[in-house]
Structures are given as C-alpha cells and as structure tokens.
Scaffold this motif. Structure first.
Motif, short mmCIF file in Angstrom:
data_model
loop_
_atom_site.label_atom_id
_atom_site.label_comp_id
_atom_site.label_asym_id
_atom_site.label_seq_id
_atom_site.Cartn_x
_atom_site.Cartn_y
_atom_site.Cartn_z
N MET A 1 3.36 13.35 -9.51
CA MET A 1 3.65 13.14 -10.94
C MET A 1 4.83 12.19 -11.07
O MET A 1 5.85 12.36 -10.39
N TYR A 2 4.66 11.20 -11.92
CA TYR A 2 5.76 10.27 -12.13
C TYR A 2 6.84 10.96 -12.94
O TYR A 2 6.57 11.60 -13.96
N GLN A 3 8.09 10.84 -12.48
CA GLN A 3 9.19 11.56 -13.11
C GLN A 3 9.64 10.88 -14.40
O GLN A 3 9.94 9.68 -14.42
N THR A 4 9.68 11.66 -15.47
CA THR A 4 10.08 11.15 -16.78
C THR A 4 11.24 11.99 -17.32
O THR A 4 11.63 13.00 -16.73
N SER A 5 11.79 11.57 -18.46
CA SER A 5 12.89 12.29 -19.08
C SER A 5 12.39 13.57 -19.75
O SER A 5 11.20 13.73 -20.01
N GLU A 6 13.31 14.47 -20.06
CA GLU A 6 12.94 15.69 -20.77
C GLU A 6 12.42 15.38 -22.16
O GLU A 6 11.53 16.04 -22.67
N ILE A 45 -8.20 10.43 -5.51
CA ILE A 45 -7.54 10.71 -4.24
C ILE A 45 -8.44 11.50 -3.30
O ILE A 45 -8.18 11.57 -2.10
N ASN A 46 -9.51 12.08 -3.83
CA ASN A 46 -10.42 12.92 -3.05
C ASN A 46 -11.83 12.38 -3.22
O ASN A 46 -12.41 12.50 -4.30
N SER A 47 -12.40 11.78 -2.17
CA SER A 47 -13.68 11.09 -2.31
C SER A 47 -14.88 11.99 -2.09
O SER A 47 -16.01 11.60 -2.37
N SER A 48 -14.69 13.18 -1.56
CA SER A 48 -15.79 14.08 -1.23
C SER A 48 -16.19 14.92 -2.44
O SER A 48 -15.49 14.96 -3.46
N GLU A 49 -17.32 15.59 -2.32
CA GLU A 49 -17.76 16.52 -3.36
C GLU A 49 -17.07 17.86 -3.25
O GLU A 49 -17.34 18.76 -4.04
N SER A 50 -16.19 18.02 -2.28
CA SER A 50 -15.39 19.23 -2.13
C SER A 50 -14.02 18.83 -1.60
O SER A 50 -13.78 17.66 -1.27
N LEU A 51 -13.11 19.78 -1.50
CA LEU A 51 -11.76 19.50 -1.05
C LEU A 51 -11.78 19.01 0.39
O LEU A 51 -12.42 19.60 1.26
N THR A 52 -11.06 17.93 0.67
CA THR A 52 -11.05 17.34 2.00
C THR A 52 -9.69 16.70 2.26
O THR A 52 -8.77 16.82 1.47
N MET A 53 -9.58 16.01 3.39
CA MET A 53 -8.36 15.28 3.75
C MET A 53 -8.73 13.94 4.37
O MET A 53 -9.89 13.69 4.69
N GLY A 54 -7.72 13.07 4.51
CA GLY A 54 -7.93 11.81 5.20
C GLY A 54 -8.57 10.72 4.37
O GLY A 54 -9.06 9.74 4.93
N CYS A 55 -8.58 10.84 3.05
CA CYS A 55 -9.19 9.81 2.20
C CYS A 55 -8.20 8.68 1.92
O CYS A 55 -6.99 8.88 1.92
N PRO A 294 0.30 10.29 -19.25
CA PRO A 294 0.23 9.20 -18.27
C PRO A 294 1.08 9.42 -17.03
O PRO A 294 0.91 8.71 -16.04
N ALA A 295 1.95 10.42 -17.04
CA ALA A 295 2.78 10.69 -15.87
C ALA A 295 2.02 11.45 -14.80
O ALA A 295 2.44 11.49 -13.64
N ILE A 296 0.90 12.07 -15.17
CA ILE A 296 0.11 12.84 -14.20
C ILE A 296 -0.70 11.88 -13.34
O ILE A 296 -1.33 10.94 -13.83
N GLN A 297 -0.70 12.13 -12.03
CA GLN A 297 -1.41 11.30 -11.07
C GLN A 297 -2.48 12.10 -10.34
O GLN A 297 -2.41 13.34 -10.24
N ALA A 298 -3.47 11.39 -9.80
CA ALA A 298 -4.40 12.02 -8.87
C ALA A 298 -3.58 12.49 -7.67
O ALA A 298 -2.83 11.73 -7.07
N MET A 317 -8.23 15.78 -8.51
CA MET A 317 -8.86 14.97 -7.47
C MET A 317 -9.14 13.56 -7.97
O MET A 317 -9.10 12.59 -7.21
N SER A 318 -9.46 13.46 -9.25
CA SER A 318 -9.61 12.15 -9.90
C SER A 318 -9.40 12.36 -11.39
O SER A 318 -9.50 13.48 -11.89
N HIS A 319 -9.07 11.28 -12.07
CA HIS A 319 -9.00 11.36 -13.53
C HIS A 319 -9.16 9.97 -14.12
O HIS A 319 -8.93 8.96 -13.45
N SER A 320 -9.60 9.95 -15.38
CA SER A 320 -9.80 8.70 -16.10
C SER A 320 -8.96 8.74 -17.36
O SER A 320 -9.25 9.50 -18.29
N LEU A 321 -7.92 7.92 -17.38
CA LEU A 321 -6.96 7.89 -18.48
C LEU A 321 -7.27 6.70 -19.39
O LEU A 321 -7.33 5.56 -18.92
N LYS A 322 -7.46 6.96 -20.67
CA LYS A 322 -7.81 5.91 -21.62
C LYS A 322 -6.71 5.79 -22.67
O LYS A 322 -6.33 6.78 -23.30
#
Length: 372
Positions: A1-6, A45-55, A294-298, A317-322
């Motif tokens: 998460m990108y750090q923002t002010s209070e 950040i997660n390319s699989s259909e389930s939780l994984t690592m190494g992507c 917008p501060a929330i990240q994959a 795991m992924s998100h689409s921000l508009k």
C-alpha cells in the motif's frame, strides 16, 4: 500500500471526493485533467487461478486524452501517472498518489489523433532476451540476486531494490538452457517466497501479501459489491513446489488447501522456511466492487465486511482502478478448495505463468495497433 497522510486516509472514505489526474512524459511534459479524460490501472500480482508464488506480472495503464498535444512523441515516451485527491478547499490542495511508471505506449485514435487512447505496460515490457548469468552453476541465493540486480540495471536501467537474502545455496543454475530475464526474476521471487512487481515509483521489488489494516465496510461498497467465490474460507495447510520430477511437499494438506508453484531451484530447507510464513493463512476468494482507494496495490490484504457484519480477509491478487470524474475499483481474490492430493497434476511453471499473463496484457496493445 502506498503510504499517504492521515488526512488522505480520512478524505478518501468521505462521501464527497474530488480527484485530479496528472501524467508526466519523459520527466518534462505534464498533462492534467484538462486533457486527460480518464485513466484505468490494471494491476496484477497473482497469475494463477489460485494462490501461488513466483509470479512476475506486468501492470497495464490505459489513458484517454482529448485535444492531445501534437508535440509529444507518445510512442517513445516514459509516462509517470498520478491521481490526486482534494484534501483541502482553502487553499485548494491535492495529495497525489503515483499509479506507476509505464513505457512506450501504443496510440489509438479515430479522429486524426485529436483524441488519443494510450495503452502501456510497466518495466517488465523493457526486459527482452535471455539472462546470461555471471555466477557459477553452484552459487548462493544472495549472489544470484545481486547478479540479476546488476544486469537489470546495466541492460535496461531497471532498479531492483536491494535485499539481504537468506543463506541458501543454488545448484544446477541455469536449470534450463534459455532463461529469460523475466523467468529468472520469477524463479528468484519463488525462492524468496514472494512475487515480483514494480512499485508505484517504477522500481522492481519482491513482496508477499501484507495487511496494512485497510477495511472496506458496506459504506465503501457498491450495492451487492461483495461476491464470494467459494462457500467457505480457505486455509493454507500445505505447500507443493520443486518440479514434476522432484516434487517437494511440506505440511499435511488435511482440512485445508494448498499453495503450489513450480521452481527447479528450491530446496527442502527453502520450502520449509517459506511454508512457515504462509501456514494457516485464511482468506476468502471473492470479488469486491467498491468506491476504491488509489493507494491500495495488488499484493495488499484488505478486510471486507459483508452484509451480516462478518469480516473477511481478502488478498488483492489483481484489481482494476478507474478514474474519471469519480473513482471506482474492482478487486479479485482467486482460489479453490483443491487439496494437496492433486498437486502433482497442478504444477504450472513460472515461465508458463509469466508467458500467459504477459501475453494477455500484451494482446490489448496488439489489438490497438491492428485497429490503427
């Protein structure tokens, strides 16, 4: 998460929110909301259909411009994209959050380029060719990390954040005759029990899901905005890694689900260490349609309240921000209840994951080029 002010954290949850957009081309030319109609950020950040690592997955940005300036070489540009939240009325003050750094956008227009649609990927799009290791076939994880770090910078100008790695030995490297830079980063991320991503400032890092205490209650969700994908929560009770020929399984797998990924360089010691960081992780596969931040990240963990007041742990795991006039977001958290008994048939190599996800994102650019 990108750090923002209070103040930002309070304002982003208010009923009345106002946003501004800002894009800087090649660190010099800046366009603002008078030119930028809207922006869509697709992070994964997660390319699989389930939780994984190494992507190692590319993020994508899409911008629509009106009355686009003609003196910018768009297709050979580096773009820094930001969204600002109005936090003070007097004087008018916006707090900006970067959405990332993106390269060589493809342009599309249906009115002689007066209005433009730009589509671009992050730093993974710069990495071409095979990684030629300067370390020996038997080396340390730290030496491999530092070698990849140095080559990424010298070859592509990509900054991989410095890191102190556990004291592990890597053997039989490279396991494959041809290992691309992106594949090498994926394998490296797997050995470290994480994922590779570009942060919002354009630097490459290896991370695992992290909880910053962000809660999405009903006031932030759209109507019926929380949709569960499995009947029950999932709990990680085992880990499967290694290769088809040399599988490594840690944990019992009973009464739970498993985290699996293929990596030819992982040892049993690495697997046990990684499993200690994910054992008994509980999460709810779901989709959340909400007002967004917008501060929330994959790669973040958010806590979501359902209509009955129950709290669910959701991995972004992924998100689409508009962003355009207002702001909205769709978060995806995938998962299935498959147990470790099926692991031997469920391996998907890091190279396959990267190739599949990268091509999916790249297809949007290809389609835009063909349209022109």
């Amino acid at each position: 998460m990108y750090q923002t002010s209070e103040l930002f954290k309070q304002t982003i949850k208010s009923d009345n929110r106002a946003f501004a957009l800002r894009v800087t081309f090649n660190s010099s030319t800046e366009l603002t909301s008078t030119t930028i109609q809207n922006v869509t950020l697709d992070e994964i950040i997660n390319s699989s259909e389930s939780l994984t690592m190494g992507c190692a997955c590319s993020n994508k940005i899409t911008l629509n411009l009106m009355n686009a300036p003609t003196d910018i070489d768009y297709e050979n540009s580096t773009m820094k994209v930001e969204v600002g939240l109005l936090v003070e009325d007097r004087p008018i003050t916006y707090e900006y959050v970067p959405l990332g750094v993106f390269y060589n956008p493809v342009t599309e227009s249906n009115n002689n380029f007066k209005n433009l649609k730009l589509t671009a990927l992050d730093g993974f799009s710069k990495m071409t060719g095979n990684y030629n290791a300067t370390v020996s076939s038997t080396t340390t994880l730290q030496a491999l990390y530092d070698d990849i770090k140095g080559q990424l910078y010298s070859e592509f100008g990509v900054v991989l954040k410095s890191r102190v790695c556990p004291n592990y030995t890597i053997t039989n490297f490279p396991y494959l005759e041809d290992v691309t830079y992106i594949q090498a980063i994926g394998y490296l991320a797997g050995c470290l029990g994480g994922m590779a991503r570009f942060d919002r400032l354009g630097e490459l890092e290896i991370v695992w899901y992290e909880d910053f205490g962000e809660q999405i209650d009903l006031t932030m969700q759209f109507m019926n905005g929380f949709v569960r994908k499995t009947k029950n929560e999932l709990i990680i009770t085992s880990l499967a890694t290694g290769t088809q020929d040399n599988p490594i399984v840690v944990g019992s797998g009973s009464n739970g689900t498993s985290l699996s990924f293929e990596n030819p360089y992982i040892t049993s010691a690495m697997a046990n260490s990684i499993f200690s960081t994910v054992e008994n992780l509980i999460y709810t596969p779901s989709q959340i349609n909400w007002r967004g931040n917008p501060a929330i990240q994959a790669g973040d963990i958010v806590n979501v309240l359902d209509k009955d007041g129950a709290e669910h742990t959701v991995l972004v795991m992924s998100h689409s921000l508009k962003i355009g006039g207002g702001l909205s977001d769709t978060i995806e958290c995938k998962g299935s209840s498959e147990t470790s008994t099926k692991f031997s048939n469920n391996f998907e190599s890091t190279s396959q994951k990267i190739d599949r996800v990268y091509k999916t994102l790249e297809q949007a650019i290809i389609n835009a080029t063909n349209a022109i």
